[in-house]
Scaffold this active site. Sequence first.
Site, PDB file in Angstrom:
ATOM      1  N   THR A 168       4.096   2.475   5.598  1.00  0.00           N
ATOM      2  CA  THR A 168       2.710   1.996   5.651  1.00  0.00           C
ATOM      3  C   THR A 168       1.937   2.884   6.615  1.00  0.00           C
ATOM      4  O   THR A 168       2.478   3.262   7.659  1.00  0.00           O
ATOM      5  CB  THR A 168       2.614   0.527   6.126  1.00  0.00           C
ATOM      6  OG1 THR A 168       1.245   0.256   6.507  1.00  0.00           O
ATOM      7  CG2 THR A 168       3.490   0.226   7.326  1.00  0.00           C
TER       8      THR A 168
ATOM      9  N   ARG B 223     -26.911  13.190  15.967  1.00  0.00           N
ATOM     10  CA  ARG B 223     -26.767  11.840  15.414  1.00  0.00           C
ATOM     11  C   ARG B 223     -25.635  11.052  16.068  1.00  0.00           C
ATOM     12  O   ARG B 223     -24.686  11.624  16.624  1.00  0.00           O
ATOM     13  CB  ARG B 223     -26.500  11.919  13.910  1.00  0.00           C
ATOM     14  CG  ARG B 223     -27.773  12.141  13.131  1.00  0.00           C
ATOM     15  CD  ARG B 223     -27.513  12.340  11.662  1.00  0.00           C
ATOM     16  NE  ARG B 223     -28.781  12.330  10.929  1.00  0.00           N
ATOM     17  CZ  ARG B 223     -28.932  12.784   9.707  1.00  0.00           C
ATOM     18  NH1 ARG B 223     -27.920  13.305   9.051  1.00  0.00           N
ATOM     19  NH2 ARG B 223     -30.109  12.730   9.114  1.00  0.00           N
TER      20      ARG B 223
ATOM     21  N   ASP C  25      -0.238   1.955   8.486  1.00  0.00           N
ATOM     22  CA  ASP C  25      -0.748   1.153   9.605  1.00  0.00           C
ATOM     23  C   ASP C  25       0.076   1.265  10.897  1.00  0.00           C
ATOM     24  O   ASP C  25      -0.413   0.913  11.970  1.00  0.00           O
ATOM     25  CB  ASP C  25      -0.830  -0.330   9.202  1.00  0.00           C
ATOM     26  CG  ASP C  25      -1.748  -0.560   8.006  1.00  0.00           C
ATOM     27  OD1 ASP C  25      -2.600   0.312   7.749  1.00  0.00           O
ATOM     28  OD2 ASP C  25      -1.605  -1.593   7.333  1.00  0.00           O
TER      29      ASP C  25
ATOM     30  N   ARG D 211      -5.557  -2.130   8.979  1.00  0.00           N
ATOM     31  CA  ARG D 211      -5.480  -3.605   8.939  1.00  0.00           C
ATOM     32  C   ARG D 211      -5.618  -4.172  10.350  1.00  0.00           C
ATOM     33  O   ARG D 211      -6.639  -3.917  10.976  1.00  0.00           O
ATOM     34  CB  ARG D 211      -4.161  -4.053   8.294  1.00  0.00           C
ATOM     35  CG  ARG D 211      -4.274  -5.419   7.647  1.00  0.00           C
ATOM     36  CD  ARG D 211      -2.951  -5.822   7.044  1.00  0.00           C
ATOM     37  NE  ARG D 211      -2.598  -5.063   5.881  1.00  0.00           N
ATOM     38  CZ  ARG D 211      -2.925  -5.395   4.624  1.00  0.00           C
ATOM     39  NH1 ARG D 211      -3.615  -6.482   4.397  1.00  0.00           N
ATOM     40  NH2 ARG D 211      -2.560  -4.659   3.597  1.00  0.00           N
TER      41      ARG D 211
ATOM     42  N   ARG E 246       0.928  -4.963  -5.171  1.00  0.00           N
ATOM     43  CA  ARG E 246       1.011  -6.143  -4.300  1.00  0.00           C
ATOM     44  C   ARG E 246       1.269  -7.300  -5.260  1.00  0.00           C
ATOM     45  O   ARG E 246       0.403  -7.635  -6.065  1.00  0.00           O
ATOM     46  CB  ARG E 246      -0.277  -6.340  -3.522  1.00  0.00           C
ATOM     47  CG  ARG E 246      -0.627  -5.151  -2.614  1.00  0.00           C
ATOM     48  CD  ARG E 246      -1.728  -5.500  -1.645  1.00  0.00           C
ATOM     49  NE  ARG E 246      -2.282  -4.345  -0.962  1.00  0.00           N
ATOM     50  CZ  ARG E 246      -1.755  -3.749   0.102  1.00  0.00           C
ATOM     51  NH1 ARG E 246      -0.615  -4.196   0.605  1.00  0.00           N
ATOM     52  NH2 ARG E 246      -2.343  -2.719   0.665  1.00  0.00           N
TER      53      ARG E 246
ATOM     54  N   THR F 182       6.124  -6.371   2.235  1.00  0.00           N
ATOM     55  CA  THR F 182       7.324  -5.965   1.498  1.00  0.00           C
ATOM     56  C   THR F 182       8.577  -6.515   2.176  1.00  0.00           C
ATOM     57  O   THR F 182       9.486  -7.043   1.530  1.00  0.00           O
ATOM     58  CB  THR F 182       7.398  -4.424   1.469  1.00  0.00           C
ATOM     59  OG1 THR F 182       6.180  -3.936   0.908  1.00  0.00           O
ATOM     60  CG2 THR F 182       8.589  -3.924   0.678  1.00  0.00           C
TER      61      THR F 182
ATOM     62  N   ASP G 247       2.563  -0.544  12.006  1.00  0.00           N
ATOM     63  CA  ASP G 247       2.495  -1.863  12.636  1.00  0.00           C
ATOM     64  C   ASP G 247       3.795  -2.647  12.524  1.00  0.00           C
ATOM     65  O   ASP G 247       3.778  -3.874  12.412  1.00  0.00           O
ATOM     66  CB  ASP G 247       1.332  -2.662  12.013  1.00  0.00           C
ATOM     67  CG  ASP G 247       1.507  -2.852  10.514  1.00  0.00           C
ATOM     68  OD1 ASP G 247       2.428  -2.243   9.930  1.00  0.00           O
ATOM     69  OD2 ASP G 247       0.732  -3.616   9.919  1.00  0.00           O
TER      70      ASP G 247
ATOM     71  N   ARG H  79      13.383  10.374  -2.725  1.00  0.00           N
ATOM     72  CA  ARG H  79      14.276  11.515  -3.012  1.00  0.00           C
ATOM     73  C   ARG H  79      15.570  11.404  -2.196  1.00  0.00           C
ATOM     74  O   ARG H  79      16.684  11.598  -2.717  1.00  0.00           O
ATOM     75  CB  ARG H  79      13.526  12.808  -2.679  1.00  0.00           C
ATOM     76  CG  ARG H  79      14.341  14.083  -2.750  1.00  0.00           C
ATOM     77  CD  ARG H  79      13.422  15.246  -2.402  1.00  0.00           C
ATOM     78  NE  ARG H  79      14.090  16.518  -2.362  1.00  0.00           N
ATOM     79  CZ  ARG H  79      14.656  17.023  -1.262  1.00  0.00           C
ATOM     80  NH1 ARG H  79      14.651  16.325  -0.136  1.00  0.00           N
ATOM     81  NH2 ARG H  79      15.221  18.218  -1.297  1.00  0.00           N
TER      82      ARG H  79
ATOM     83  N   GLY I  92       0.838  -1.210   0.000  1.00  0.00           N
ATOM     84  CA  GLY I  92       0.000   0.000   0.000  1.00  0.00           C
ATOM     85  C   GLY I  92       0.869   1.255   0.000  1.00  0.00           C
ATOM     86  O   GLY I  92       1.835   1.338   0.754  1.00  0.00           O
TER      87      GLY I  92
ATOM     88  N   ASP J 135       4.861  -4.808   6.098  1.00  0.00           N
ATOM     89  CA  ASP J 135       5.298  -6.160   6.479  1.00  0.00           C
ATOM     90  C   ASP J 135       5.385  -7.122   5.297  1.00  0.00           C
ATOM     91  O   ASP J 135       6.313  -7.928   5.228  1.00  0.00           O
ATOM     92  CB  ASP J 135       4.445  -6.723   7.631  1.00  0.00           C
ATOM     93  CG  ASP J 135       2.952  -6.705   7.336  1.00  0.00           C
ATOM     94  OD1 ASP J 135       2.548  -6.162   6.288  1.00  0.00           O
ATOM     95  OD2 ASP J 135       2.196  -7.236   8.163  1.00  0.00           O
TER      96      ASP J 135
ATOM     97  N   LYS K 162     -25.362  14.587  25.798  1.00  0.00           N
ATOM     98  CA  LYS K 162     -24.509  14.735  24.605  1.00  0.00           C
ATOM     99  C   LYS K 162     -25.411  14.858  23.388  1.00  0.00           C
ATOM    100  O   LYS K 162     -26.361  14.080  23.236  1.00  0.00           O
ATOM    101  CB  LYS K 162     -23.610  13.506  24.444  1.00  0.00           C
ATOM    102  CG  LYS K 162     -22.354  13.562  25.287  1.00  0.00           C
ATOM    103  CD  LYS K 162     -21.458  12.391  24.981  1.00  0.00           C
ATOM    104  CE  LYS K 162     -20.195  12.455  25.809  1.00  0.00           C
ATOM    105  NZ  LYS K 162     -19.087  13.098  25.141  1.00  0.00           N
TER     106      LYS K 162
ATOM    107  N   MET L 212      -8.931   2.786   8.507  1.00  0.00           N
ATOM    108  CA  MET L 212      -7.997   1.735   8.078  1.00  0.00           C
ATOM    109  C   MET L 212      -6.989   1.397   9.167  1.00  0.00           C
ATOM    110  O   MET L 212      -6.948   2.036  10.221  1.00  0.00           O
ATOM    111  CB  MET L 212      -7.257   2.191   6.821  1.00  0.00           C
ATOM    112  CG  MET L 212      -8.000   1.949   5.545  1.00  0.00           C
ATOM    113  SD  MET L 212      -6.935   2.357   4.142  1.00  0.00           S
ATOM    114  CE  MET L 212      -7.928   1.751   2.797  1.00  0.00           C
TER     115      MET L 212
END
Length: 328
Positions: free
Chosen positions: A130, A167, A132, A176, A75, A108, A134, A24, A14, A106, A218, A174
Amino acid sequence: MSKIKKIAVLTSGGDAPGMNPCIRAVVRTAIYHKLDVVGIRQGYQGLIDNNMYDMSPRSVSNILDLGGTILKTARCLPFRTDEGMEIAYNNLKAQGIEALVVIGGDGTFTGALRFSKKYPDIAVMGVPGTIDNDLCGTDYTLGFDTATNTVIEALDKIRDTADAHDRLFFIEVMGRDSGCIALRAGISCGAEAILLPEKETAIHELIASLKAGEHNKKSSSIVIVAEGDKHGGAYDVAQMVKEEIKNYDVKVTILGHLQRGGSPSAFDRILGSRLGYAAVLGLINGETQKMAGLKGNSVRLTSLEEALMVHEYKLEEDLMQMVEILSI
Ligand code: F6P
């Protein structure tokens, strides 16, 4: 000191804001140190397809502010096979490339490690890219800061409309299997609840806390659902809660891929520059099978094996406790 003369750089998995500043830095650091640099398009797929080009300092002009990756990404399933790796190796050898900088997550790094164990004469250095956040061995991955800020911008806007209509919103973000974006964005926007993969939230407790919010007058509530949460996505959680919360109109928003785009934040530009620079210096110093990461405020090299020990996600209990108290 190694005697490498030619390196290649690719981005894989990703895309993440900060990859371009990193490319660069890799290109210019390498050229400063008299190395030739080759850009590989579309990650490991480009290695297999021989989709490469020579880069100069001008190939990376004016890209610090660009999201995505100028090298493109993919990927790539064929790179997981022995045959795919052999084609990639032969293509690298034919070009005289002796080392690879891989920018990604991960998947990669798993590919890079397998490849480098099979073909140790090609040195590899990873840079964590990434959204994520992670990977072990680095406090931050490229793109995480920008993505979190993108989510915050979206949540602030949703809060305006949620409040105007009284509401209850369920917002899916996102990450993962990681709840890093969800937690940081939730704290920053005063989310009423945050559902993370690292912690199983009992739905009856969520309902009780949303009811307490109603009771405390609230006018709107926001529940962030990390995509890896065990209950399923935001739609599933909303469905489970809906019947019990009668006074709020319930809405669901999936933020999706907008979280991956956009101009990198100052933090990601600096991180990409520092890690790209360090990755090339590492290769020049003869390192291989390592990742350049940030610990504290220092750049450190960690073995790819260690970087990949991700799957014991730690819940930041102190932050979750704080969220509960600050959202009363
Ligand atoms: O790893 C980055 C990431 O954006 C995850 O947060 C998400 O689960 C995944 O990639 C989405 O992948 P794709 O863009 O291939 O659908």
